[in-house]
Each structure stands twice: as structure tokens, then as C-alpha cells.
Scaffold this active site. Structure first.
Site, PDB file in Angstrom:
ATOM      1  N   THR A   1       0.849  -1.186   0.000  1.00 51.46           N
ATOM      2  CA  THR A   1       0.000   0.000   0.000  1.00 51.46           C
ATOM      3  C   THR A   1       0.887   1.240   0.000  1.00 51.46           C
ATOM      4  OG1 THR A   1      -1.649  -1.193   1.269  1.00 51.46           O
ATOM      5  CG2 THR A   1      -1.837   1.196   1.250  1.00 51.46           C
TER       6      THR A   1
ATOM      7  N   ARG B   1      -2.751  -3.119  13.182  1.00 50.03           N
ATOM      8  CA  ARG B   1      -4.013  -3.847  13.335  1.00 50.03           C
ATOM      9  C   ARG B   1      -5.046  -3.004  14.065  1.00 50.03           C
ATOM     10  NH1 ARG B   1      -0.664  -9.409  14.471  1.00 50.03           N
ATOM     11  NH2 ARG B   1      -0.214  -9.708  12.251  1.00 50.03           N
TER      12      ARG B   1
ATOM     13  N   GLU C   1      -2.843  -6.760   6.924  1.00 47.20           N
ATOM     14  CA  GLU C   1      -2.191  -6.601   8.223  1.00 47.20           C
ATOM     15  C   GLU C   1      -2.528  -7.765   9.161  1.00 47.20           C
ATOM     16  OE1 GLU C   1      -1.704  -2.682   9.708  1.00 47.20           O
ATOM     17  OE2 GLU C   1      -1.992  -1.789   7.728  1.00 47.20           O
TER      18      GLU C   1
END
Lengths: 393, 265
Positions: free
Chosen positions: A168, A253, A373
Site C-alpha cells: 500500500t 491492526r 495486516e
């Protein structure tokens, strides 16, 4: 006998004055600047750079970086408040912000030397630079320790080779936090982290992925071919790379869990508005109990997910162990988001299936929160490991 | 140059206001409060001046209940330098004139070069305080402005007075004022800035001194106005759709309804 009762919560649900102001800025900016173009961002497949600059000016890009290093000096709770608001408006923009903050500025702020912070963190925190995190590879996602990218020591530098996948912000990032294996026999203890700058010879951007959702954020393959990286761009100690990655992902997360809450909230709020407007059989569909039950369940689940996110964030702020709390928040919140998106499409009916309405975008955007993730299955492993570890101790 | 901006904390424009049980106030239990929009424009105009000339200082003041502190904190986070809260039991029930009198005391103490107010508050829409403040101070005022700046420097580079822009039909007027003045603000060129996160952290470190309204010689008994009753607007009746007949007949029926029932033709 071991108990599975959660640790004492120790958090106060009242937001501080600053946190409330942060939430307000994020909410108003997202509503005014982001929401009106969210569909366009999805369709065009790009988050405008000007928006990223605005997020930099507002301090979002360095939210939890100390003021000394150009950041706003706020905490993780403030970060999840911002993430919820930005993602409520646009999940593509949310992941650009989340990857930058959780995955690039955070490891640099924690593991970087003062010289590295001076050089890179200040620019990242101000949003002048965009950051990304390169751990996954074509053949290793969840099993990150089996990475094939290599780092070979050569005098005062390292030579990096390998390919990183699903990165990303990868196409535009000015700084990449990348992981490579320096000593394969040591498995995860041989991994080293580096902060590599854009333009390093041999470091190139490969193909851009075409995705189901979060289409405005770029996901790139990165190639490293004999890239010489000076040792002073190493992040953390030799062999500490895997620990850097795990600590970083624990925070990431929590950010993704907050993203999931934001997407779920978008589903609920759009559903509410539609249910009050749409009529069937002579009344608003909001007057049908079947619709009310859906709305009430969505609201309840979102509330629960948000509390898990806030708890995990406040544990990280206090410097407590939070791997399981972060995994719990992400596991639950991502599930809530996917379910909320499904119900949102259902409430919109046929219109929910059209690109003319936001439900369709939420449905596509929500799914990724169960994957990146750390997949939901990995979250379950993290949670189980913590319980089993405690039980055998 | 020192600027003073007067703000009022009012229900956020997205809030649906309900009349309270007493029938003469609003139900404050579920309200999100914010700086009144015209006052926010005034803050933005003042901060734009500060952007143009960093030697400018911007102070912000409010008269109201203790919750008004949040509005001041927001103004500080936007970039104002200091804030003053006038509060206490007496500040809870003041009318516009009494608020203006309390503000006049603050102005006399702070000695700003000019005072900015929003043209009216978004809750009661009276549009009184700015003008009443000017009158109390014996200062001139220009209302509903959209822009101001120090008048063009003369040959010696001196600044003499302030040029003020007002929107009028088909264009704008430019007024020149000399000496201290009260300006009420219609809007700013740019939308009011969002408080940045670093701005919020800077604001956190600032003290907001509190003045008791009664110590400014203002007491609750001084209110000349009393709200006797509040009532929500009547619920809107359902609309009427004219669809029988061809276009000509429909138009004729519509005209008849507008004339005879709605009585607007």
C-alpha cells in the site's frame, strides 16, 4: 487454573478535551472534503495528492509522532478517532493514512536513530513524505518469516535483493520500511529492517494491482535488485527486523480495526438515511421491524467493535502488552464491517447493487479489513497463542 | 495590531433543537455545541490577518456558561493567541445588551485595535451584540463585512486606519475607518480553517483566564429582555400533487389552488 477473563480495562471512556477536538476536526474535514468525492476516488482509482497534503497540514500524517520530530504529539486513541472518521467517509483515503502512520512513521519513531528521525521522520510526520511498509512477498504473506528477500552485508552497506508484494502506497512512497533476510539459518531472527528512500538505484516499482475495493489506494509490487543501502538506514538491530515488523503490525491492526469501525459506521449511517426515505407497502422501510432489527444489530456491533479498538489503543498508549487486544479488535471489527456492508446492501435492495449508491462501495471496501495486516485466521492464532501461552505458564 | 474576536457558543448547525419542558428554553441535554458560524468567520478573518502579518495577535472572548470554554479552546486550536472566558451565575441569563456591556469592560481592559463579532448568533439571530458593543464603547462600527485590512500605506509607509469591505447588491463597498472600530462579519473569503492537530496541542498548553461576569459590573437582574415562550414551527402539512387531466388542465388547477387555497398569487 488459568482464567480467560480480560485484563482490567483501566480506561476511561471520556475523551480528553484534545481528543474531542481531534475527533471534531477529523469528522468535519472528512465530511466536508472527503465524503463528497469518495465515489469519485473509488471510480478513478486514486486519492488526490492534494488531499494527502491537506491531511499533512492538519497533522493527521504525524498524529502520534512527538512534536520534536514534526508530529502533533498525540496518542494512539487520537489516531483511532481520526481513522474512524476518515474511513467513515472514504476507506481508500483511510488506508493511505493508516499505512503511512501505523506502518512507516511508527517504526521509525520507535526504532529509528536520532539521525534517521532528523532525516526522514520529520518529513513523514509533516506529510511532506509518504511512507510505506514492505513485508509481504509473492510467496509469503501470513508466513512472513519465510521471506526470500535477502540483505547481504558489504562493508558499510547492505545489498538488498528480492520482491515485495501488496505494498500500500508503494508506487508513490518516498520512504519504504522494508524487511530482508540476512541470515536464513536463523529464520525470523535473521531478518533486518531498513528505511529505504525512493530513487535508490535498483529499487523499482513493479505492477499495480487491480483490487476489489479500496481502489483509490495504490497497491504495488516493489523490486529490489542489488540495492545498496547504507548501514545507517538500517532500522533496529541486525536480527531485530521481525520484532520490528510484529510491533509495527500490532499498531497497524488497531488502525485497521478502526478503519473497519469507520466502514461499518458508513454502512449504518447510509442505511439509516435510506431506510427513512424509501417507502414500500405504504410506509417507510424504517418502520418495518425486519429493517429495525438489522439497524439495531449493526449499531450494537459497531459499538462493541469501537470499544475493543479504544481499549487496544489505550493499552498501546500505556505501553502494555497489546498483541492479543489488537488482534481481538481487528478480528471482531473486520467481521462487523463485512456484516454491516452486507446488511447495508440488503437494506438498499436493488439499489444497493448499483454503483450509483454507496452501499456497493462499502461492500467491496469492507472485505479487505479481514485480510490485510494479518488475516482473521492469523488474528485467531495470535489470540489463541496468548491464551495457551498463559495456560501453560 | 491586536485584534479581539467576540464569539458565542451555540448549538451545532447539524443539531435538531427541541423546546425544553419549561416552554421557554431549549432542551440542552443532547446538544453538541460549537462556535456560532458567523463568529467562526470572524475568527477566520482575524487569523487571515495574522497569516498576512505575523505581528498581529488575536484574542478571543466569550460571555456565557462554563461550557463556553470549549468554544474558546476551539478558537485557540484554530490559531488564536489568547482567550478570555466571562462566566459565572450572572453570565447564564444575560440579554444581548448586558452581554455587550460585559464585553465592553473586556475591551477596555484588553485595548485591541479593533473588535470583530459575527453579524448575528445562530441561535437567537438577534444581531444585536456587535452594534450594542460599539455603542457602549462609543466606537464606530461597520456591519456585515467580508474583508478588512490596514489602509494602504502612505508614502512614508505609515498605516492610517482600516479598509473594510461590505457586500452590496451587484458589488461591494469599501469603507475606511480610523481608530478603534467594531466590525461585524458576514463571511470570510476562505471557509474557516479546521483546528489542526498541532494547533490543538498548542491550545492545550494555554490557560484560559476566567472572569466573573458580576465582577465586570454586570448582574443578571440587568437583563432588559425576557423570553416568555418558545414554540417550534408548525408541522408542515403534506403536499398536494396535481396530476389529473392534460397539461393545460393541470396548470389551470395549479393556478386555482395557488390563488384560492395557498393565497400566494
Amino acid at each position: 487454573m488459568a482464567t480467560t477473563v480480560a485484563a482490567e480495562a483501566k480506561f476511561d471512556l471520556t475523551l480528553t478535551e484534545e481528543q474531542q477536538l481531534v475527533q471534531r476536526t477529523a469528522r468535519e474535514w472528512s465530511r466536508d472534503r472527503l465524503l463528497p468525492i469518495a465515489a469519485e476516488i473509488d471510480e478513478q482509482g486514486a486519492v488526490p495528492r492534494a488531499l494527502v497534503r491537506e491531511m499533512g497540514q492538519l497533522g493527521f500524517m504525524g498524529i502520534d509522532v512527538p512534536e520534536r520530530w514534526g508530529g502533533a504529539g498525540l496518542d494512539m486513541v487520537s489516531y483511532v478517532l481520526v481513522m474512524e472518521e476518515v474511513n467513515r467517509a472514504c476507506a481508500s483515503t483511510g488506508v493511505v493514512l493508516g499505512s503511512h502512520v501505523s506502518l512507516a512513521t511508527a517504526p521509525l519513531a520507535r526504532y529509528g536513530t536520532d539521525a534517521q528521525k532528523e532525516r526522514s521522520l520529520i518529513r513523514l510526520a509533516k506529510g511532506e513524505w509518504l511512507g510505506c511498509f514492505a513485508l509481504s512477498e509473492p510467496a509469503s504473506g501470513s508466513d512472513a518469516a519465510s521471506m526470500r528477500a535477502t540483505a547481504r552485508r558489504d562493508g558499510e552497506a547492505w545489498v538488498l535483493n528480492g520482491t515485495k508484494n501488496f505494498i500500500t502506497n508503494g508506487a508513490f512512497a518516498d520512504l519504504t520500511v522494508v524487511f530482508a533476510q540476512a541470515d536464513p539459518e536463523k529464520r525470523h531472527k535473521g531478518i533486518v529492517a531498513f528505511a529505504v528512500e525512493k530513487g535508490a538505484p535498483g529499487f523499482t516499482v513493479g505492477k499495480l494491482e487491480k483490487k476489489l475495493g479500496i481502489r483509490g489506494s495504490d497497491t504495488a509490487q516493489l523490486h529490489f535488485t542489488d540495492v545498496r543501502v547504507p548501514d545507517d538506514q538500517r532500522l533496529g538491530a541486525v536480527g531485530e527486523g521481525f520484532a520490528v515488523a510484529l510491533w509495527t503490525l500490532d499498531g497497524g491492526r488497531i488502525g485497521i480495526a478502526a478503519q473497519a469501525v469507520g466502514i461499518a459506521r458508513a454502512c449504518l449511517e447510509d442505511s439509516l438515511a435510506y431506510a427513512k426515505e424509501r417507502h414500500a407497502f405504504g410506509q417507510r422501510i424504517a418502520d418495518f421491524q425486519a429493517i429495525q432489527a438489522k439497524l439495531a444489530d449493526m449499531a450494537t456491533e459497531i459499538d462493541a467493535a469501537r470499544l475493543l479498538v479504544w481499549r487496544a489503543a489505550s493499552m498501546r498508549d500505556r505501553g502494555e502488552r497489546h498483541s492479543a487486544a489488537a488482534a481481538t479488535a481487528k478480528l471482531f471489527a473486520s467481521d462487523v464491517a463485512v456484516r454491516a456492508a452486507r446488511e447495508c446492501v440488503q437494506i438498499f435492495g436493488g439499489y444497493g447493487y448499483l454503483q450509483d449508491y454507496p452501499a456497493e462501495r462499502h461492500y467491496r471496501d469492507a472485505k479487505i479489513t479481514e485480510i490485510y495486516e494479518g488475516t482473521s485466521e492469523i488474528m485467531q492464532l495470535v489470540i489463541a497463542k496468548e491464551m495457551l501461552g498463559d495456560a501453560s505458564a | 495590531m491586536k485584534l479581539l474576536v467576540c464569539v458565542k457558543q451555540t448549538p451545532d448547525s447539524t443539531v435538531r433543537v427541541k423546546v425544553a419542558g419549561d416552554g421557554r428554553s431549549i432542551d440542552a441535554s443532547q446538544i453538541t455545541w460549537a462556535i456560532s458560524p458567523y463568529d467562526e468567520y470572524a475568527v477566520e478573518l482575524a487569523l487571515e490577518r495574522k497569516d498576512a502579518d505575523p505581528s498581529t495577535t488575536v484574542a478571543v472572548v466569550t460571555v456565557g456558561p462554563t461550557r463556553s470554554r470549549d468554544a474558546l479552546r476551539q478558537a485557540l486550536a484554530m490559531g488564536c493567541d489568547e482567550a478570555i472566558l466571562v462566566t459565572g451565575a450572572a453570565a447564564e441569563s444575560l440579554d444581548g445588551l448586558a452581554v455587550a456591556r460585559a464585553l465592553a469592560k473586556v475591551v477596555e481592559e484588553a485595548k485591541p485595535a479593533l473588535v470583530l463579532c459575527g453579524r448575528q448568533a445562530s441561535d437567537d439571530d438577534q444581531g444585536l451584540v456587535g452594534q450594542a458593543l460599539a455603542e457602549t464603547l462609543g466606537w464606530p462600527h461597520v456591519s456585515t463585512i467580508t474583508k478588512f485590512r490596514p489602509a494602504d500605506a502612505g508614502p512614508a509607509g505609515s498605516v492610517d486606519g482600516i479598509d473594510v469591505w461590505r457586500e452590496v447588491e451587484g458589488g461591494h463597498e469599501v469603507w475606511r475607518t480610523s481608530g478603534p472600530v467594531v466590525l461585524t462579519v458576514q463571511k470570510s473569503e476562505k471557509e474557516p480553517r479546521y483546528p489542526s492537530l498541532p494547533g490543538i496541542m498548542k491550545a492545550k498548553k494555554k490557560e484560559i483566564p476566567e472572569k466573573d461576569a458580576s465582577s465586570l459590573g454586570v448582574d443578571a437582574g440587568g437583563a432588559k429582555l425576557e423570553i416568555v415562550k418558545m414554540e417550534p414551527p408548525p408541522a408542515r402539512g403534506g403536499g398536494k400533487i396535481v396530476k389529473d387531466g392534460d397539461m393545460k388542465q393541470t396548470a389551470a388547477e395549479l393556478v386555482r389552488l395557488l390563488r384560492e387555497e395557498a393565497k400566494i398569487l
